[in-house]
Design a protein around this motif. Structure first.
Motif, PDB file in Angstrom:
ATOM      1  N   ALA A  75       0.831  -1.205   0.000  1.00 20.61           N
ATOM      2  CA  ALA A  75       0.000   0.000   0.000  1.00 20.61           C
ATOM      3  C   ALA A  75       0.868   1.258   0.000  1.00 20.61           C
ATOM      4  O   ALA A  75       0.565   2.230  -0.700  1.00 20.61           O
ATOM      5  N   SER A  76       1.953   1.243   0.768  1.00 20.91           N
ATOM      6  CA  SER A  76       2.855   2.395   0.771  1.00 20.91           C
ATOM      7  C   SER A  76       3.515   2.584  -0.588  1.00 20.91           C
ATOM      8  O   SER A  76       3.704   3.707  -1.053  1.00 20.91           O
ATOM      9  N   ALA A  77       3.853   1.470  -1.239  1.00 17.82           N
ATOM     10  CA  ALA A  77       4.579   1.543  -2.502  1.00 17.82           C
ATOM     11  C   ALA A  77       3.710   2.042  -3.655  1.00 17.82           C
ATOM     12  O   ALA A  77       4.187   2.766  -4.533  1.00 17.82           O
ATOM     13  N   ILE A  78       2.434   1.653  -3.678  1.00 18.65           N
ATOM     14  CA  ILE A  78       1.577   1.992  -4.824  1.00 18.65           C
ATOM     15  C   ILE A  78       0.815   3.294  -4.626  1.00 18.65           C
ATOM     16  O   ILE A  78      -0.025   3.653  -5.457  1.00 18.65           O
ATOM     17  N   SER A  79       1.110   4.006  -3.566  1.00 19.84           N
ATOM     18  CA  SER A  79       0.418   5.273  -3.335  1.00 19.84           C
ATOM     19  C   SER A  79       0.578   6.196  -4.544  1.00 19.84           C
ATOM     20  O   SER A  79       1.686   6.328  -5.089  1.00 19.84           O
ATOM     21  N   PRO A  80      -0.491   6.840  -5.005  1.00 16.52           N
ATOM     22  CA  PRO A  80      -0.372   7.762  -6.144  1.00 16.52           C
ATOM     23  C   PRO A  80       0.574   8.928  -5.873  1.00 16.52           C
ATOM     24  O   PRO A  80       1.045   9.572  -6.808  1.00 16.52           O
TER      25      PRO A  80
END
Length: 618
Positions: free
Chosen positions: A185-190
């Motif tokens: 979730a942290s990595a794919i944050s816009p």
């Protein structure tokens, strides 16, 4: 870090202001003004990205780095497979989960349409004001970015719910799944991508892509600095020089062997406590976290209270130290320190401090010394130290038989574990604070991070010997042998119950490495009186909290027994630093004073503090 300016009510990012009406001025910052210049910079960016790829591939092609282990990825796949099995075992469950996600996206769509007509329409998922990723007003003023933001919140919350609501998962699998979901979730944050982050988009357009060129150049430099591994820069390292403007407390190296240097610090008072103080820092990081600068230095402060301070400075090991394990670290570190304290001061009775894994080593040494009849250490203070690893937090995600075997294979090939590996693991515990903000700032915005001594220290990583680290992982995290009375050192089976001296056991409330609950639970295994104290903040800031800063708070209470939450509910809060409380605790046990002792009176001086080992680079 600089503080953001206060926003006006019309720039409130919580969604109440509605979407900004279309006009040319609102679109203009996102339009490329000089396509030719922009295209040229994109080509330069690709060239720099190629250099980054070469810096990564080169050491592997030359055999300087072993092939990357696929075990972490395999473990994540295994973990998610167990979660998936639950949801797919019953078709109705899978349908329910899919329907919930679809309903969430439809709700965002309806919310976006309503915002076009009603500026007071709030977001479906309110923005946490502590979340710094989405503070730019365009996240809420522009429909496209607002939709991305809310879709991200819905998706990440949905994924977390899949783990939380999956029944029959064993605790270890659930912990791993939660951890991996947070990382993804942290990595794919816009907020992490140029085209989906309005602030980055505007900066890229305004500079015609110059920021991306600088960012890829910095990425190549950081991979080269890590010799094939990304050494993420979190501070402007050029602003700090160990021994010149960091780690500057006056002292002398009075002993040195292949594993450690012993530093004795100069007194600043006419009289000092009769019992000297020996500090055992972790070998995972360098000791000067306790001597960052004159304002933050615990060492300097303790000297000012009348302690004669001695510190162990561990060598940054290489292949020559591969076989050195805990027995060596106790003999050539802690016992060497005790011998030097006695030689320098004439005193056999010593107060000792152990920080993090240095505290775990100190606890093992105390249990061993109790059996050997060595009673020189008369009180022990532990800073954020675990001796029981039942509730050891998210670091346990990286510890299972398969992952340990993969780490051991990599270590045995070189004789040590690269410091960047452990630094990355620690950073992942707080990826939202310690990884992605710097990825965005450094490699997308192309800006140097600000100078910050604590983060400079954090990036000054150290290697770990193969024997030492393997023993630590297996005996502590995997099998929890120290608290179970099963750890074997120097031919002896250790028991923490043999440690009957007074213990000051400091935890920090927001610790992600040695959770306060874990430190509390460990208190019950000592055989003597334990004073458990919980400080505010986390693993570093909660410890390095000088009284003059007047920050945070700490809690004291009754005997650390029973349920941790019950102890916290009954604990008494105190404003400010715990340092004076600790010093008073030391004096309650022995406040006798003698004339101040200077380094070199009874021992040779091998050099000035902070010594030579502290300069070893990973």
């Amino acid at each position: 870090m600089t503080e953001r300016p206060e926003r006006s009510e019309t720039e409130n990012t919580g969604g109440a202001a509605g979407f900004k009406p279309f006009d040319q001025a609102s679109v203009d910052p996102f339009l490329i003004k000089n396509p030719e210049h922009f295209a040229l910079n994109l080509a330069r960016m690709i060239e720099e990205a190629g250099k980054a790829a070469a810096a990564w591939a080169g050491p592997r092609e030359r055999g300087e780095l072993p092939p990357a282990s696929g075990e972490p990825m395999s473990d994540m796949v295994r973990t998610f497979s167990k979660v998936t099995e639950y949801w797919l075992a019953e078709p109705s469950r899978a349908f329910e989960a899919q329907t919930k996600l679809f309903a969430g996206f439809m709700g965002i769509w309806a919310n976006s349409l309503q915002k076009l007509n009603d500026a007071a329409t709030p977001d479906i998922v309110p923005l946490d004001e502590r979340d710094k990723r989405f503070q730019d007003p365009d996240w809420s003023r522009h429909a496209f970015f607002d939709f991305l933001k809310q879709a991200y919140f819905i998706l990440s919350r949905w994924a977390a719910d899949l783990v939380d609501q999956a029944a029959d998962l064993d605790p270890a699998t659930r912990q791993k799944a939660n951890f991996y979901v947070k990382q993804i979730a942290s990595a794919i944050s816009p907020s992490n991508f140029v085209l989906t982050n309005p602030e980055l988009f505007r900066e890229t357009v305004a500079s015609n892509g110059e920021n991306l060129v600088r960012g890829m150049r910095m990425l190549a430099e950081d991979i080269a600095a890590g010799r094939g591994e990304l050494k993420l820069r979190q501070s402007d390292a050029k602003q700090f020089r160990v021994g010149e403007n960091i780690a500057t407390t006056e002292g002398s190296v009075i002993a040195r062997n292949d594993l450690a240097e012993i530093i004795q610090y100069a007194p600043s008072t006419d009289t000092v406590l009769k019992r000297p103080l020996l500090i055992v820092p972790p070998w995972i990081n360098k000791f000067y976290i306790l001597d960052l600068n004159p304002q933050k230095s615990f060492i300097r402060w303790a000297i000012g209270q009348g302690h004669t301070v001695f510190v162990i400075s561990w060598v940054n090991p290489d292949e020559r130290h591969a076989e050195l394990g805990w027995e060596d670290y106790i003999r050539d570190g802690i016992q060497l320190g005790l011998d030097q304290v006695e030689q320098a001061t004439g005193e056999r009775e010593v107060n000792a401090i152990g920080y993090c894994v240095g505290g775990t080593l100190l606890a093992a040494a105390l249990a061993q010394q109790a059996q050997e009849g060595d009673n020189r250490i008369r009180s022990a203070t532990f800073f954020t130290t675990q001796v029981d690893f039942t509730h050891a937090g998210d670091l346990k995600v990286f510890v299972d038989p398969e992952q340990i075997m993969a780490v051991e294979a990599a270590m045995n090939a070189r004789g040590f574990l690269d410091g960047t590996k452990m630094a990355t693991a620690f950073n992942m515990l707080r990826a939202g604070d310690l990884i992605w903000p710097y990825v965005v700032n450094n490699y997308l915005r192309g800006k140097e991070p600000l100078p910050f001594d604590l983060l400079y220290w954090n990036s000054d990583s150290t290697r770990m010997t193969a024997a030492n680290h393997s023993f630590y992982l297996r005996n502590c995290y995997l099998d929890n042998r120290l608290s179970r009375g099963e750890m074997k050192l120097n031919g002896r089976t250790l028991s923490l119950q043999d440690i009957t001296i007074p213990v000051y056991n400091l935890a920090t409330r927001e610790d992600h490495i040695a959770p306060a609950r874990s430190v509390f639970e460990g208190s019950q295994f000592f055989g003597g009186p334990v004073d458990y104290v919980m400080a505010g903040s986390g693993h570093i800031a909660g410890v390095v909290n000088p009284p003059a800063a007047n920050k945070y708070q700490f809690w004291t209470g009754d005997k650390p027994a029973g349920a941790f939450d019950d102890w916290v509910a009954r604990a008494e809060p105190h404003a400010g630093s715990w340092w004076p409380h600790w010093h008073a605790w030391i004096e309650q046990r022995d406040d006798a004073r003698v004339a101040a002792r200077k380094p070199g009176t009874s021992t040779p001086i091998l050099g000035a503090a902070p010594g030579t080992y502290v300069h070893g680079k990973d």
